[in-house]
Design an enzyme around this catalytic site. Structure first.
Site, PDB file in Angstrom:
ATOM      1  N   HIS A  89      -1.679 -21.049   1.513  1.00  0.00           N
ATOM      2  CA  HIS A  89      -0.534 -20.157   1.736  1.00  0.00           C
ATOM      3  C   HIS A  89       0.199 -19.829   0.442  1.00  0.00           C
ATOM      4  O   HIS A  89       0.575 -18.695   0.205  1.00  0.00           O
ATOM      5  CB  HIS A  89       0.462 -20.773   2.732  1.00  0.00           C
ATOM      6  CG  HIS A  89      -0.027 -20.706   4.148  1.00  0.00           C
ATOM      7  ND1 HIS A  89      -1.106 -21.426   4.594  1.00  0.00           N
ATOM      8  CD2 HIS A  89       0.413 -19.998   5.216  1.00  0.00           C
ATOM      9  CE1 HIS A  89      -1.304 -21.168   5.868  1.00  0.00           C
ATOM     10  NE2 HIS A  89      -0.406 -20.290   6.275  1.00  0.00           N
ATOM     11  N   TYR A 108       0.824  -1.209   0.000  1.00  0.00           N
ATOM     12  CA  TYR A 108       0.000   0.000   0.000  1.00  0.00           C
ATOM     13  C   TYR A 108       0.853   1.250   0.000  1.00  0.00           C
ATOM     14  O   TYR A 108       2.057   1.203   0.214  1.00  0.00           O
ATOM     15  CB  TYR A 108      -0.952  -0.002   1.202  1.00  0.00           C
ATOM     16  CG  TYR A 108      -0.334   0.412   2.526  1.00  0.00           C
ATOM     17  CD1 TYR A 108       0.558  -0.412   3.200  1.00  0.00           C
ATOM     18  CD2 TYR A 108      -0.642   1.642   3.102  1.00  0.00           C
ATOM     19  CE1 TYR A 108       1.113  -0.034   4.410  1.00  0.00           C
ATOM     20  CE2 TYR A 108      -0.088   2.027   4.325  1.00  0.00           C
ATOM     21  CZ  TYR A 108       0.790   1.182   4.968  1.00  0.00           C
ATOM     22  OH  TYR A 108       1.344   1.566   6.155  1.00  0.00           O
ATOM     23  N   ARG A 158      -8.367 -20.241  -0.065  1.00  0.00           N
ATOM     24  CA  ARG A 158      -7.251 -20.013   0.855  1.00  0.00           C
ATOM     25  C   ARG A 158      -6.192 -21.108   0.786  1.00  0.00           C
ATOM     26  O   ARG A 158      -6.476 -22.284   0.958  1.00  0.00           O
ATOM     27  CB  ARG A 158      -7.781 -19.897   2.285  1.00  0.00           C
ATOM     28  CG  ARG A 158      -6.734 -19.428   3.267  1.00  0.00           C
ATOM     29  CD  ARG A 158      -7.328 -19.266   4.654  1.00  0.00           C
ATOM     30  NE  ARG A 158      -6.327 -18.764   5.578  1.00  0.00           N
ATOM     31  CZ  ARG A 158      -5.391 -19.518   6.136  1.00  0.00           C
ATOM     32  NH1 ARG A 158      -5.338 -20.809   5.863  1.00  0.00           N
ATOM     33  NH2 ARG A 158      -4.500 -18.992   6.969  1.00  0.00           N
ATOM     34  N   ARG A 168       8.221   3.604  -4.725  1.00  0.00           N
ATOM     35  CA  ARG A 168       8.274   2.752  -3.530  1.00  0.00           C
ATOM     36  C   ARG A 168       7.256   1.613  -3.623  1.00  0.00           C
ATOM     37  O   ARG A 168       7.520   0.492  -3.186  1.00  0.00           O
ATOM     38  CB  ARG A 168       8.042   3.582  -2.263  1.00  0.00           C
ATOM     39  CG  ARG A 168       8.218   2.763  -0.995  1.00  0.00           C
ATOM     40  CD  ARG A 168       8.182   3.596   0.265  1.00  0.00           C
ATOM     41  NE  ARG A 168       6.890   4.228   0.475  1.00  0.00           N
ATOM     42  CZ  ARG A 168       6.630   5.103   1.431  1.00  0.00           C
ATOM     43  NH1 ARG A 168       7.594   5.464   2.278  1.00  0.00           N
ATOM     44  NH2 ARG A 168       5.436   5.635   1.566  1.00  0.00           N
ATOM     45  N   GLU A 203      12.414   3.208  14.161  1.00  0.00           N
ATOM     46  CA  GLU A 203      11.453   4.187  13.640  1.00  0.00           C
ATOM     47  C   GLU A 203      10.237   4.149  14.549  1.00  0.00           C
ATOM     48  O   GLU A 203      10.321   3.683  15.685  1.00  0.00           O
ATOM     49  CB  GLU A 203      11.106   3.863  12.182  1.00  0.00           C
ATOM     50  CG  GLU A 203      10.504   2.472  12.010  1.00  0.00           C
ATOM     51  CD  GLU A 203      10.034   2.174  10.590  1.00  0.00           C
ATOM     52  OE1 GLU A 203       9.799   3.109   9.805  1.00  0.00           O
ATOM     53  OE2 GLU A 203       9.870   0.978  10.286  1.00  0.00           O
ATOM     54  N   LYS A 262       6.509  -1.758   2.165  1.00  0.00           N
ATOM     55  CA  LYS A 262       5.297  -1.165   2.759  1.00  0.00           C
ATOM     56  C   LYS A 262       4.145  -2.126   2.514  1.00  0.00           C
ATOM     57  O   LYS A 262       3.391  -1.993   1.532  1.00  0.00           O
ATOM     58  CB  LYS A 262       5.037   0.221   2.145  1.00  0.00           C
ATOM     59  CG  LYS A 262       4.062   1.074   2.964  1.00  0.00           C
ATOM     60  CD  LYS A 262       4.113   2.516   2.499  1.00  0.00           C
ATOM     61  CE  LYS A 262       3.011   3.370   3.085  1.00  0.00           C
ATOM     62  NZ  LYS A 262       3.107   3.621   4.516  1.00  0.00           N
ATOM     63  N   LEU A 271      11.014   1.541   7.247  1.00  0.00           N
ATOM     64  CA  LEU A 271      10.412   1.919   5.978  1.00  0.00           C
ATOM     65  C   LEU A 271      11.057   3.255   5.594  1.00  0.00           C
ATOM     66  O   LEU A 271      11.057   4.199   6.393  1.00  0.00           O
ATOM     67  CB  LEU A 271       8.901   2.110   6.115  1.00  0.00           C
ATOM     68  CG  LEU A 271       8.268   2.529   4.792  1.00  0.00           C
ATOM     69  CD1 LEU A 271       8.162   1.329   3.858  1.00  0.00           C
ATOM     70  CD2 LEU A 271       6.904   3.149   5.005  1.00  0.00           C
TER      71      LEU A 271
HETATM   72  C1  LIG Z   1       6.458   2.129   9.646  1.00  0.00           C
HETATM   73  C2  LIG Z   1       6.462   3.440   8.921  1.00  0.00           C
HETATM   74  N1  LIG Z   1       7.601   4.154   8.883  1.00  0.00           N
HETATM   75  C3  LIG Z   1       7.663   5.347   8.269  1.00  0.00           C
HETATM   76  C4  LIG Z   1       6.547   5.891   7.645  1.00  0.00           C
HETATM   77  C5  LIG Z   1       6.639   7.234   6.984  1.00  0.00           C
HETATM   78  O1  LIG Z   1       6.625   7.103   5.591  1.00  0.00           O
HETATM   79  P1  LIG Z   1       6.130   8.297   4.672  1.00  0.00           P
HETATM   80  O2  LIG Z   1       6.944   9.496   5.045  1.00  0.00           O
HETATM   81  O3  LIG Z   1       6.412   7.828   3.292  1.00  0.00           O
HETATM   82  O4  LIG Z   1       4.687   8.495   4.953  1.00  0.00           O
HETATM   83  C6  LIG Z   1       5.350   5.167   7.627  1.00  0.00           C
HETATM   84  C7  LIG Z   1       4.159   5.695   6.966  1.00  0.00           C
HETATM   85  O5  LIG Z   1       3.119   5.121   6.952  1.00  0.00           O
HETATM   86  C8  LIG Z   1       5.311   3.914   8.283  1.00  0.00           C
HETATM   87  O6  LIG Z   1       4.184   3.186   8.301  1.00  0.00           O
END
Ligand SMILES: Cc1ncc(COP(=O)(O)O)c(C=O)c1O
Length: 292
Positions: free
Chosen positions: A112, A43, A110, A62, A190, A157, A214
């Site tokens: 895996h 997403y 379903r 991304r 993060e 993501k 991320l």
């Molecule tokens: C785990 C995580 N880290 C960092 C970010 C920040 O990413 P962005 O600046 O692209 O929104 C997000 C955004 O949803 C996130 O879910």
């Protein structure tokens, strides 16, 4: 319609997209969708300012990277994907919006394992937002630290967000805005849905963009803004104790922009107010994204 509100005198509503169709009512997908059964999908969340999508190309890039990490072949080229998102967003008529885009591997009985020829399901919605004033961000936010026990593909993501959900709920239950992830070795990675920066002795630091975070689009632009403002920056690992000796700490994200932390685990950050460098970056970033 799911949500309506008055925005500058105009009634705004959520608009949906599902596999080629634009709808005002929430669409339904198969109960055998692998996104529903397994969290098997990727997403993006894209912010629009003043009627224009911010950093669309970065998000699409991304998205394709995330899809390739999970062995998902997207049914479009990056250019086609950008056009699809833009055309949909333009129809929504929301000048300030969050566009959510989700692509799951598709629906099947379903199991895996999956067939590579499956038809991915593309879902989007455009949600109107109230543009927040600078004072909202300047007010400061609170966080708690939580154990980071996530997998080693945090750079993708994906819609598998259970660990992040539980961490953020823990923060909410503690009266806080965000959860800061700390690994077994004390390394700060993060946050639940944002990246984290600290400032110590005038040096801005954030975790390197490896498989433990991320790589945020906002993170990228904040680093650019820091360079333009002559702020010394390092991609560098730092530890939980550094959070409590830092002069300034802030998170970044598409919807949180730059949000300064004034309290972490009940302890005051700096002097309890957003710091000077954070405010400089916040003001600069705030103006940049709105000067479209
Ligand atoms: C785990 C995580 N880290 C960092 C970010 C920040 O990413 P962005 O600046 O692209 O929104 C997000 C955004 O949803 C996130 O879910």
């Amino acid at each position: 319609m799911m949500l309506e509100k008055i925005h500058g005198g105009v009634v705004m509503a959520l608009l949906y997209y599902l596999d080629g169709e634009i709808l005002e009512e929430e669409p339904k997908v198969s109960a055998q969708d692998r996104g529903y059964n397994f969290g098997d999908g990727v997403y993006e969340v894209i912010r629009s300012y003043r009627g224009k999508l911010f950093a669309l190309e970065d998000h699409v890039e991304r998205l394709f990277r995330s899809a390739s990490y999970i062995d998902l072949k997207l049914p479009y080229s990056p250019d086609e994907m950008s056009k699809l998102i833009t055309d949909f967003y333009n129809k929504s008529g929301n000048p300030e919006a969050a566009v959510y885009l989700q692509i799951t591997r598709g629906a099947a009985v379903r199991n895996h394992t999956y067939e590579r020829g499956m038809k991915p399901v593309v879902f989007m919605y455009s949600k109107p937002l109230d543009d927040k004033p600078l004072s909202y961000y300047e007010g400061g936010f609170k966080a708690i630290t939580v154990h980071d026990g996530r997998w080693d593909m945090c750079q993708a993501k994906t819609i598998c967000l259970l660990y992040n959900i539980l961490a953020k709920q823990k923060a909410k239950d503690a009266g806080c805005d965000e959860a800061i992830f700390v690994r077994d070795n004390g390394e700060v990675t993060e946050c639940g849905s944002s990246n984290l920066f600290i400032i110590k002795d005038g040096i801005l630091k954030t975790h390197p963009a490896d498989n433990r975070i991320l790589s945020g689009i906002t993170r990228k632009y904040v680093i650019e803004v820091a360079r333009k403002n002559g702020v010394h920056f390092r991609n560098e690992i730092f530890y939980k104790e550094d959070l409590f000796t830092a002069d300034e700490v802030f998170m970044t994200g598409t919807l949180s922009e730059i949000s300064p932390f004034v309290e972490i685990d009940g302890k005051t950050v700096g002097n309890g107010k957003p710091g000077e460098i954070t405010l400089k970056l916040l003001h600069s970033f705030y103006e940049m994204v709105r000067s479209v």
